[in-house]
Scaffold this motif. Structure first.
Motif, PDB file in Angstrom:
ATOM      1  N   LEU A   4       0.886  -1.357   0.248  1.00  0.00           N
ATOM      2  CA  LEU A   4       0.066   0.086   0.004  1.00  0.00           C
ATOM      3  C   LEU A   4       0.887   1.448  -0.176  1.00  0.00           C
ATOM      4  CD1 LEU A   4      -2.827  -1.063   2.743  1.00  0.00           C
ATOM      5  CD2 LEU A   4      -2.973  -0.977   0.219  1.00  0.00           C
ATOM      6  N   PRO A   5       0.659   2.325  -0.699  1.00  0.00           N
ATOM      7  CA  PRO A   5       1.180   3.536  -0.654  1.00  0.00           C
ATOM      8  C   PRO A   5       1.362   4.017   0.891  1.00  0.00           C
ATOM      9  CG  PRO A   5      -0.732   3.837  -1.732  1.00  0.00           C
ATOM     10  CD  PRO A   5      -0.746   2.675  -1.527  1.00  0.00           C
ATOM     11  N   ALA A   6       2.364   4.558   1.220  1.00  0.00           N
ATOM     12  CA  ALA A   6       2.377   5.345   2.531  1.00  0.00           C
ATOM     13  C   ALA A   6       1.680   6.438   2.534  1.00  0.00           C
ATOM     14  CB  ALA A   6       4.112   5.739   2.636  1.00  0.00           C
ATOM     15  N   ALA A   7       1.029   6.506   3.820  1.00  0.00           N
ATOM     16  CA  ALA A   7       0.209   7.842   4.039  1.00  0.00           C
ATOM     17  C   ALA A   7       0.975   8.781   3.984  1.00  0.00           C
ATOM     18  CB  ALA A   7      -0.613   7.472   5.356  1.00  0.00           C
ATOM     19  N   THR A   8       0.306  10.006   3.209  1.00  0.00           N
ATOM     20  CA  THR A   8       1.223  11.130   3.422  1.00  0.00           C
ATOM     21  C   THR A   8       0.500  12.253   4.178  1.00  0.00           C
ATOM     22  OG1 THR A   8       0.164  11.882   1.347  1.00  0.00           O
ATOM     23  CG2 THR A   8       2.001  10.951   0.950  1.00  0.00           C
ATOM     24  N   GLU A   9       1.110  12.848   4.940  1.00  0.00           N
ATOM     25  CA  GLU A   9       0.576  13.882   5.807  1.00  0.00           C
ATOM     26  C   GLU A   9       0.729  15.232   4.998  1.00  0.00           C
ATOM     27  OE1 GLU A   9       1.612  15.226  10.101  1.00  0.00           O
ATOM     28  OE2 GLU A   9       1.486  13.277   9.965  1.00  0.00           O
ATOM     29  N   SER A  10      -0.460  15.926   4.934  1.00  0.00           N
ATOM     30  CA  SER A  10      -0.299  17.238   4.341  1.00  0.00           C
ATOM     31  C   SER A  10       0.434  18.160   4.961  1.00  0.00           C
ATOM     32  CB  SER A  10      -1.730  17.600   3.992  1.00  0.00           C
ATOM     33  OG  SER A  10      -2.588  18.059   5.305  1.00  0.00           O
ATOM     34  N   PRO A  11       1.006  18.990   4.448  1.00  0.00           N
ATOM     35  CA  PRO A  11       1.862  20.248   5.498  1.00  0.00           C
ATOM     36  C   PRO A  11       0.892  20.950   6.315  1.00  0.00           C
ATOM     37  CG  PRO A  11       1.882  20.772   2.941  1.00  0.00           C
ATOM     38  CD  PRO A  11       1.376  19.467   2.879  1.00  0.00           C
ATOM     39  N   PRO A  12       1.303  21.505   7.216  1.00  0.00           N
ATOM     40  CA  PRO A  12       0.442  22.500   8.059  1.00  0.00           C
ATOM     41  C   PRO A  12       0.017  23.720   7.406  1.00  0.00           C
ATOM     42  CG  PRO A  12       2.631  22.237   9.100  1.00  0.00           C
ATOM     43  CD  PRO A  12       2.588  21.511   7.724  1.00  0.00           C
ATOM     44  N   ARG A  13      -1.325  24.252   7.537  1.00  0.00           N
ATOM     45  CA  ARG A  13      -1.610  25.374   7.044  1.00  0.00           C
ATOM     46  C   ARG A  13      -0.765  26.621   7.447  1.00  0.00           C
ATOM     47  NH1 ARG A  13      -7.244  26.621   6.168  1.00  0.00           N
ATOM     48  NH2 ARG A  13      -7.582  24.737   7.161  1.00  0.00           N
ATOM     49  N   THR A  14      -0.394  27.639   6.401  1.00  0.00           N
ATOM     50  CA  THR A  14       0.489  28.558   6.968  1.00  0.00           C
ATOM     51  C   THR A  14      -0.646  29.716   6.513  1.00  0.00           C
ATOM     52  OG1 THR A  14       2.564  27.631   6.323  1.00  0.00           O
ATOM     53  CG2 THR A  14       2.625  29.726   6.637  1.00  0.00           C
ATOM     54  N   LEU A  15      -0.230  30.902   7.774  1.00  0.00           N
ATOM     55  CA  LEU A  15      -1.285  31.836   7.541  1.00  0.00           C
ATOM     56  C   LEU A  15      -0.138  33.365   7.577  1.00  0.00           C
ATOM     57  CD1 LEU A  15      -4.205  31.346  10.085  1.00  0.00           C
ATOM     58  CD2 LEU A  15      -3.990  31.267   7.451  1.00  0.00           C
ATOM     59  N   VAL A  16      -0.190  33.908   6.712  1.00  0.00           N
ATOM     60  CA  VAL A  16       0.788  35.089   6.812  1.00  0.00           C
ATOM     61  C   VAL A  16      -0.019  36.338   7.312  1.00  0.00           C
ATOM     62  CG1 VAL A  16       2.136  36.706   5.187  1.00  0.00           C
ATOM     63  CG2 VAL A  16       2.059  34.458   4.701  1.00  0.00           C
ATOM     64  N   ALA A  17       0.977  37.094   8.360  1.00  0.00           N
ATOM     65  CA  ALA A  17       0.194  38.021   9.025  1.00  0.00           C
ATOM     66  C   ALA A  17      -0.003  39.185   8.081  1.00  0.00           C
ATOM     67  CB  ALA A  17       1.279  38.410  10.184  1.00  0.00           C
ATOM     68  N   GLN A  18      -1.245  40.143   8.086  1.00  0.00           N
ATOM     69  CA  GLN A  18      -1.635  41.062   7.710  1.00  0.00           C
ATOM     70  C   GLN A  18      -1.447  42.232   8.571  1.00  0.00           C
ATOM     71  OE1 GLN A  18      -5.603  39.774   7.310  1.00  0.00           O
ATOM     72  NE2 GLN A  18      -6.164  41.934   7.584  1.00  0.00           N
ATOM     73  N   PRO A  19      -1.343  43.481   7.926  1.00  0.00           N
ATOM     74  CA  PRO A  19      -0.921  44.734   8.809  1.00  0.00           C
ATOM     75  C   PRO A  19      -2.226  44.981   9.572  1.00  0.00           C
ATOM     76  CG  PRO A  19      -0.573  45.296   6.463  1.00  0.00           C
ATOM     77  CD  PRO A  19      -1.134  43.696   6.618  1.00  0.00           C
ATOM     78  N   LEU A  20      -2.080  45.388  10.998  1.00  0.00           N
ATOM     79  CA  LEU A  20      -3.085  45.701  11.804  1.00  0.00           C
ATOM     80  C   LEU A  20      -3.692  47.033  11.492  1.00  0.00           C
ATOM     81  CD1 LEU A  20      -4.493  44.697  14.530  1.00  0.00           C
ATOM     82  CD2 LEU A  20      -2.899  46.028  15.903  1.00  0.00           C
ATOM     83  N   THR A  21      -4.991  46.866  11.263  1.00  0.00           N
ATOM     84  CA  THR A  21      -6.033  48.157  11.007  1.00  0.00           C
ATOM     85  C   THR A  21      -7.035  48.370  11.973  1.00  0.00           C
ATOM     86  OG1 THR A  21      -6.942  47.204   9.051  1.00  0.00           O
ATOM     87  CG2 THR A  21      -4.887  48.367   8.637  1.00  0.00           C
ATOM     88  N   PRO A  22      -7.489  49.391  12.392  1.00  0.00           N
ATOM     89  CA  PRO A  22      -8.762  49.324  13.126  1.00  0.00           C
ATOM     90  C   PRO A  22      -9.890  48.569  12.305  1.00  0.00           C
ATOM     91  CG  PRO A  22      -7.677  51.515  13.146  1.00  0.00           C
ATOM     92  CD  PRO A  22      -6.856  50.540  12.051  1.00  0.00           C
ATOM     93  N   ASP A  23     -10.024  48.733  11.139  1.00  0.00           N
ATOM     94  CA  ASP A  23     -11.294  48.057  10.326  1.00  0.00           C
ATOM     95  C   ASP A  23     -10.949  46.622  10.459  1.00  0.00           C
ATOM     96  OD1 ASP A  23     -12.529  50.590   9.791  1.00  0.00           O
ATOM     97  OD2 ASP A  23     -11.728  50.745   7.891  1.00  0.00           O
ATOM     98  N   ALA A  24      -9.960  46.164   9.961  1.00  0.00           N
ATOM     99  CA  ALA A  24      -9.578  44.544  10.170  1.00  0.00           C
ATOM    100  C   ALA A  24      -9.679  44.086  11.005  1.00  0.00           C
ATOM    101  CB  ALA A  24      -8.409  44.508   9.318  1.00  0.00           C
ATOM    102  N   PHE A  25      -9.396  44.706  12.471  1.00  0.00           N
ATOM    103  CA  PHE A  25      -9.569  44.256  13.814  1.00  0.00           C
ATOM    104  C   PHE A  25     -10.775  44.352  14.286  1.00  0.00           C
ATOM    105  CE2 PHE A  25      -8.079  43.883  18.120  1.00  0.00           C
ATOM    106  CZ  PHE A  25      -7.458  42.666  18.171  1.00  0.00           C
ATOM    107  N   ALA A  26     -11.780  45.292  14.009  1.00  0.00           N
ATOM    108  CA  ALA A  26     -12.852  45.558  14.589  1.00  0.00           C
ATOM    109  C   ALA A  26     -13.829  44.245  15.050  1.00  0.00           C
ATOM    110  CB  ALA A  26     -14.039  46.598  13.633  1.00  0.00           C
ATOM    111  N   PRO A  27     -13.897  43.428  14.288  1.00  0.00           N
ATOM    112  CA  PRO A  27     -14.634  42.136  14.712  1.00  0.00           C
ATOM    113  C   PRO A  27     -14.078  41.564  15.956  1.00  0.00           C
ATOM    114  CG  PRO A  27     -14.376  41.909  12.477  1.00  0.00           C
ATOM    115  CD  PRO A  27     -13.486  43.038  12.985  1.00  0.00           C
ATOM    116  N   PHE A  28     -12.827  41.812  16.380  1.00  0.00           N
ATOM    117  CA  PHE A  28     -12.306  41.269  17.641  1.00  0.00           C
ATOM    118  C   PHE A  28     -11.823  42.277  18.764  1.00  0.00           C
ATOM    119  CE2 PHE A  28     -10.799  39.599  13.554  1.00  0.00           C
ATOM    120  CZ  PHE A  28     -11.074  38.203  13.438  1.00  0.00           C
ATOM    121  N   GLY A  29     -11.990  43.263  18.528  1.00  0.00           N
ATOM    122  CA  GLY A  29     -11.818  44.583  19.461  1.00  0.00           C
ATOM    123  C   GLY A  29     -11.402  45.853  18.892  1.00  0.00           C
ATOM    124  N   ASP A  30     -10.517  46.334  19.837  1.00  0.00           N
ATOM    125  CA  ASP A  30      -9.886  47.795  19.413  1.00  0.00           C
ATOM    126  C   ASP A  30      -8.770  47.758  19.072  1.00  0.00           C
ATOM    127  OD1 ASP A  30     -12.753  48.899  20.203  1.00  0.00           O
ATOM    128  OD2 ASP A  30     -11.833  48.453  22.164  1.00  0.00           O
TER     129      ASP A  30
END
Length: 176
Positions: A4-30
């Motif tokens: 059987l083919p060896a099980a392959t693990e997918s690489p972890p999800r990578t998130l790239v940081a975006q600049p912090l702005t008041p509008d983008a952060f509004a759903p989470f606070g100030d």
């Protein structure tokens, strides 16, 4: 016999940081910054500008606001995010004292977050954040060097810190 083919693990999800702005952060606070603050006015005989009411500090019922200093050790990138926390009884504000960039990882209040719920921001050294009550966030993520933060949060009766492990690890990186 066929192997059987060896099980392959997918690489972890990578998130790239975006600049912090008041509008983008509004759903989470100030975002706490002088910048383009709506309410600003001169005080002290015109020698000082007051940037007024920048965050909704919420100590919750039967709580009171406290001020502490947190000293964060630098994190190497890419950094694995494996857990998140929230404070269900009050807000929590972080204001950098070291003038250095740092990372902010958040997910909406409510059910424990999945990796798809995470948002990552890179905050400038002159920007603070105030996590609204119940917003999921990762603990302090200093970059490059040890950094101090003034932290304004809640003290009082009741359990005010929930932690959850993510279903899968997510890597955080910068696009510097």
């Amino acid at each position: 016999m066929n192997a059987l083919p060896a099980a392959t693990e997918s690489p972890p999800r990578t998130l790239v940081a975006q600049p912090l702005t008041p509008d983008a952060f509004a759903p989470f606070g100030d975002v706490i910054e002088a910048g383009d603050a709506v309410r600003q006015f001169p005080i002290n005989g015109g020698n000082t500008t007051r940037y007024h009411d920048l965050a909704k500090i919420d100590p919750g019922p039967d709580g009171h606001a406290i001020v502490s200093i947190f000293r964060g050790e630098p994190r190497a990138l890419p950094f694995p995010i494996e857990m998140m926390e929230r404070h269900p009884l009050g807000s929590q504000a972080f204001v950098p004292m070291s003038g250095r960039e740092y990372l902010v990882v958040v997910a909406p209040a409510g059910d424990p977050p999945s990796p798809e719920d995470l948002r990552v921001f890179i905050a400038r050294g002159d920007q603070g954040v105030n996590y609204a009550r119940g917003v999921w966030h990762h603990p302090l993520l200093a970059l490059d060097t040890v950094c101090d933060f003034v932290v304004i949060d809640r003290a009082g009766n009741g359990h005010n810190c929930d932690e959850v492990m993510l279903a899968e690890t997510v890597l955080i990186d910068l696009d510097r």
